[in-house]
Design an enzyme around this catalytic site. Structure first.
Site, PDB file in Angstrom:
ATOM      1  CG  HIS A 435       6.663  -8.199   2.438  1.00 37.75           C
ATOM      2  ND1 HIS A 435       6.330  -6.998   2.775  1.00 37.75           N
ATOM      3  CD2 HIS A 435       7.285  -8.232   1.233  1.00 37.75           C
ATOM      4  CE1 HIS A 435       6.752  -6.139   1.686  1.00 37.75           C
ATOM      5  NE2 HIS A 435       7.372  -6.906   0.742  1.00 37.75           N
ATOM      6  CE  LYS A 679      -4.965  -3.585  10.462  1.00 39.78           C
ATOM      7  NZ  LYS A 679      -3.724  -3.105  10.213  1.00 39.78           N
ATOM      8  NE  ARG A 680      -3.823 -10.268   4.040  1.00 42.12           N
ATOM      9  CZ  ARG A 680      -2.866 -11.130   4.777  1.00 42.12           C
ATOM     10  NH1 ARG A 680      -3.320 -12.348   4.929  1.00 42.12           N
ATOM     11  NH2 ARG A 680      -1.853 -10.758   5.305  1.00 42.12           N
ATOM     12  CE  LYS A 685      -3.343  -8.506   7.870  1.00 36.26           C
ATOM     13  NZ  LYS A 685      -2.372  -7.597   8.127  1.00 36.26           N
ATOM     14  CB  THR A 791       1.637   0.312   4.572  1.00 38.69           C
ATOM     15  OG1 THR A 791       0.630  -0.470   3.927  1.00 38.69           O
ATOM     16  CG2 THR A 791       2.887  -0.133   4.262  1.00 38.69           C
ATOM     17  CE  LYS A 795      -1.327   3.053   2.764  1.00 37.27           C
ATOM     18  NZ  LYS A 795      -2.016   1.580   2.217  1.00 37.27           N
TER      19      LYS A 795
END
Length: 951
Positions: A435, A679-680, A685, A791, A795
């Site tokens: 991952h 998100k985290r 990110k 993911t 969505k």
């Protein structure tokens, strides 16, 4: 009490030691309510329930127009198979009185939630037992998904929907004085995960059940989750999750299913030559089962969560009575803390030890359970070579890596199987999903710690490493020592551990002999020589690198398949992360692009849009066959569809406005664009890029007149959500900057509704189910090549949200499916990243003036803090915490230009709505159903098995 796996009939293992003394393992409870003679372990009905008119009152004391009647009788009178509103209301009322978790007075919302959940659980248990009975009868191959995280979200609405009982439950609860949505809101999110890893695992379980695949999930039951996030003036603060405070109506504790887990101790060799792991610390892992129902199917699979404890005999009563209460419960506390917190801080040795204990507990308990089930289904004829034909174990990331040496240990030490056969069985059973490409996420454990905590497993890992080394030498030969050394350094499981002397001698380089004059040498005193030797030894000691176990390498070596989770990620895995392994075993590597369940992530969380899709595609078949979403493409320009589409989006935005006001106190306009990044929190990110872009926007707005502002900028509500790990200081600084910027902008009277910044505290699945349907622009802006898949991007796209992002992870495939014109692309490409970092390190990077301007604006203290550490990470050429490793500055100009294109597109609402429709239409590929079909067919080799005759 029945004993499990008392002996083994394996070749060479006759009479081998039992796995454990556990009673009637794996039998899900027989909950046939109409069968009075069934061997029920748990009852949810009482034998004496006299006929009565049963009025239940809510806090508001509504009048009940239709009294609920329940007949006198035994548990069989509560028929869980009936789905009319009257029967449903009876079951809810029954559980409110006879399965109470609350005092008998009233029927307030928390009590209504528990009674409703327990009533739907009755139906699930019937199907659950029938599903398991079928697996037992057919003795089919079963997949087992091991994950440290399962981010389930609320279960009630999903279960009711999958059983097609939403209407009946809504009507029944109305009879009882409540609204379904109010009852649903009482359920806390299960705190069993944090981010995409756990959400993916939960989507997979939903798809496995829906598609009728024989499978179970295995995880840990975290009492306090990761943490509950509070946002204060100081930024993020963490407190313990309280999701289990009122109990969990979905789980069933299997007190008869427990397995011994050992830590520490030593390994001895018996007179028979077998290894035995003795002494040390012994605890028990106890099973807690959660039913996972499929959609429009009776198949209901199991999520088994392990809790840890010790028997009452380990309570030191003598110490307690003598006043040493801490010592009395020391053993108990040490066992229970294993399942207290998800990802406990690991800066300390104690934290590292606890994490390793968690991972081993998950692996050992799950494998013991799987093996007992295999032996039971095999009857009296256990053929271990058939184990991989009946069992597939999927390791979700490197956390369950210890499955490999643990399976070897059980097979060799307890079942008497030879090394060669055990290794063959293990490799054919286990598969690994990667991952991440982040080095820190490719776990490496201290060899010293593992030797102390898991001595037998280190012996096995050393043997695997030795076999790997011999294989590498055999493959590449000894003629090119430099090549061989490079291969061994990259591929070995043990890092910085000595090679066997026969191989290590190949890499010894001759030392230069100093041409010192012998007279000079003789003048060196013995004291000077001794001092030099001491200093050299100390220097060598200081520089000796730590000895480590590389878990990802063990996964690759020990499994039969390694898969990435997006096309670009899988290529990076093959060409970069595990390139040496890929060259050796190319057949091992696959891609399985992630997916999300369309049930939870559009059908249930976005009912208004779901009705529109059903109308325009001619039915609700799309919920199971998402390919039908592509039919929306031909209607993308239809004015009627666009009008309905925009109306549904606005309805969802109004819901989000209310929620944001409630949770943050900020009022935002539903007329503004909803721009969301949830998100985290992590540097790669790049929430930092987002907030610096917002600061740039704010600064430009402030420099304009009121008239010019409205012409130049589209009103936006910029929404953030996500947790920073408690020990990740830089991520917490990013959260603090976002909240400080929000405080400044949201209270600036010059700005009004032109720009708002909102950080949603304690982001979780339920918050996502509210925000994602309301989103219009979503940011997926990680540094290219660093996001495995993502993911949430799927969505958002599925719910008609337009994405802005880099060519990273699943963004690449989403852009291909929705169309390049319907995705806002910016930033450097993955193949450019290494070169750009090297350019920066050489001092060749030229900063963008706008970016430098924004940094100086932040450092001026306009947001109440200079943020020296955060801004410092974007400066300099290289070094820890310096040099802008994630290329925020490099991508900033491209990002700002792309955001200007977003503004331009949003002003044309017809164009924007068309883009939104085409995003939903193109999201069909990203269903977890498609992903699971691929896993089942190409990795696990399992077949669907549909249940037809359940009650």
């Amino acid at each position: 009490m029945a004993y499990c796996a008392a002996t083994s009939s394996s070749p060479g293992g006759k009479g081998a030691t039992a796995l454990s003394h556990c009673s009637s393992i794996s039998r899900l409870i027989n909950f046939n309510l109409n069968n009075k003679t069934s061997n029920q372990l748990f009852f949810t009905a009482a034998a004496d329930f006299r006929k009565r008119r049963f009025y239940v009152k809510s806090e508001a004391k509504p009048k009940l127009t239709d009294p609920v009647t329940v007949e006198k009788g035994d548990p069989g009178s509560i028929d869980s198979s009936k789905s009319d509103a009257e029967s449903v209301a009876s079951r809810i009322s029954y559980h409110a009185e006879f399965t109470p978790s609350f005092s008998p007075e009233g029927f307030h919302l928390p009590k209504a939630y528990f009674a409703t959940a327990q009533s739907i659980r009755d139906s699930l248990i019937s199907n659950w037992n029938a599903t398991y009975d079928m697996y037992e009868r057919m003795n089919v191959k079963q997949a087992y998904y091991l994950s440290m995280e399962f981010l389930q979200g609320r279960a009630l609405l999903n279960a009711i929907g999958n059983l097609e009982l939403t209407g009946a439950y809504a009507e029944a609860l109305t009879k009882l004085g409540h609204k379904l949505e109010d009852v649903v809101s009482q359920e806390p999110d299960a705190a069993l995960g944090n981010g995409g890893l756990g959400r993916l695992a939960s989507c997979f379980l939903d798809s496995l059940a829906t598609l009728n695949y024989p499978a179970w999930g295995y995880g840990l039951r975290y009492k306090y989750g990761l943490f509950k996030q509070l946002i204060t003036k100081e930024g993020q603060e963490e407190v313990a999750e309280n999701w289990l405070q009122m109990g969990n109506p979905w789980e069933i504790v299997r007190n008869d299913i427990s397995y011994p887990i050992k830590f520490y101790g030593k390994v001895v060799t018996g007179s028979d030559g077998k290894k035995r792991w003795i002494g040390g610390q012994d605890i028990m892992a106890v099973a807690n089962d959660v039913p996972i129902p499929g959609y429009k199917t009776k198949t209901t699979i199991n999520l088994r969560l392990w809790d840890t404890k010790v028997p009452p005999s380990d309570f030191d009563l003598s110490a307690f009575n003598s006043g040493d209460h801490t010592k009395a419960i020391e053993t108990q506390a040490d066992a229970e803390k294993i399942c207290y917190v998800l990802y406990p801080g690991d800066d300390s040795l104690e934290g590292k030890t606890l994490r390793l204990k968690q991972q081993y507990t998950l692996c050992s308990a799950s494998l013991q359970d799987i093996i007992v089930r295999f032996e039971k289904r095999s009857g009296g004829n256990v053929m271990w070579k058939e184990f991989p034909e009946k069992v597939a174990v999927q390791m979700n990331d490197t956390h369950p890596t210890l499955c490999i040496p643990e399976l070897m240990r059980i097979l060799m030490d307890l079942k008497g199987i030879s090394w060669k056969e055990a290794w063959d069985i293990t490799q054919r059973t286990v598969a690994y999903t990667n991952h991440t490409v982040l080095p820190e996420a490719l776990e490496k454990w201290s060899l010293e710690l593992m030797q102390k905590l898991l001595p037998r497993h280190i012996e096995i890992i050393q043997m695997i490493d030795e076999e790997l080394v011999n294989g590498i030498v055999a493959e590449f030969g000894k003629s090119d020592p430099e090549l061989l050394e490079r291969k061994l350094n990259a591929m070995r499981i043990l890092e910085n551990v000595e090679l066997p002397s026969s191989i290590a001698d190949l890499f010894i380089k001759p030392k230069d002999i100093s041409a010192l004059d012998t007279t000079q040498v003789s003048n060196i005193s013995e004291e000077e020589e001794e001092q030099d030797t001491i200093e050299e030894n100390e220097k060598e000691l200081d520089l000796e690198p730590p000895k480590l176990v590389r878990m990802a390498n063990l996964c690759v070596v020990g499994g039969h398949v390694v898969n990435g989770v997006a096309a670009i990620h899988s290529e990076i895995v093959k060409q970069d992360v595990f390139n040496d392994f890929y060259q050796l075993w190319p057949e091992k590597f696959q891609n399985k692009t992630n997916g999300v369940t369309p049930r939870r992530w559009i059908y249930y969380c976005n009912p208004d849009l779901s009705k529109i899709i059903t109308k325009w595609t001619g039915g609700d078949d799309w919920v199971l066959n998402t390919e039908k979403l592509s039919q929306l493409r031909k209607f993308a320009d239809n004015e009627d569809l666009q009008r309905e589409w925009m109306s549904a989006k606005r309805t969802n935005k109004i819901k989000a406005v209310s929620y944001l006001k409630q949770k943050t106190g900020y009022s935002v306009s539903p007329d503004a664009m909803f721009d969301i990044q949830v998100k985290r929190i992590h540097e790669y990110k790049r929430q930092l890029l987002n907030i610096l872009g917002i600061i740039h926007r704010y600064k430009k707005i402030k420099e304009m007149t009121a008239t010019d502002r409205k012409d130049a900028f589209t009103p936006r509500v910029c929404i953030f959500g996500g947790k920073a790990f408690a020990t990740y200081a830089q991520a917490k600084r990013i959260v603090k900057l976002i909240t400080d910027v929000g405080t400044t902008i949201n209270h600036d009277p010059d700005i009004g509704d032109l720009l708002k910044v909102v950080f949603v505290p304690d982001y979780n699945v339920s918050v996502a189910e509210l925000l994602i349907p309301a989103s219009e622009l979503s940011q997926h802006i990680s540094t290219a090549g660093m996001e495995a898949s993502g993911t949430s991007n799927m969505k958002f796209s599925m719910n008609g949200c337009v994405l802005i992002g880099t060519l990273d992870g699943a963004n690449v495939e989403i852009r291909e499916e929705v169309g390049e014109d319907n995705f806002f692309l910016f930033g450097a490409r993955a193949h450019e990243i290494a070169g750009l970092r090297n350019e920066r390190a050489q001092g060749k990077y030229v900063a963008d003036p706008c970016f430098e301007e924004v940094k100086e604006y932040v450092k001026s203290g306009v947001f109440g803090n200079s943020y020296d550490e955060l801004m410092g990470s974007l400066e300099g050429d290289e070094g820890f915490g310096r040099g802008d490793y994630f290329l925020v500055g490099k991508d900033f100009p491209s990002y700002i230009q792309c955001q200007e294109k977003v503004d331009e597109a949003y002003r044309d609402q017809k164009r924007w709505t068309r883009m939104s429709i085409l995003n939903t239409a193109g999201s069909y590929k990203f269903s977890s159903d498609r992903t699971i079909h691929e896993y089942a067919r190409e990795i696990w080799n399992i077949q669907p098995l549909q249940l037809h005759n359940a009650t």
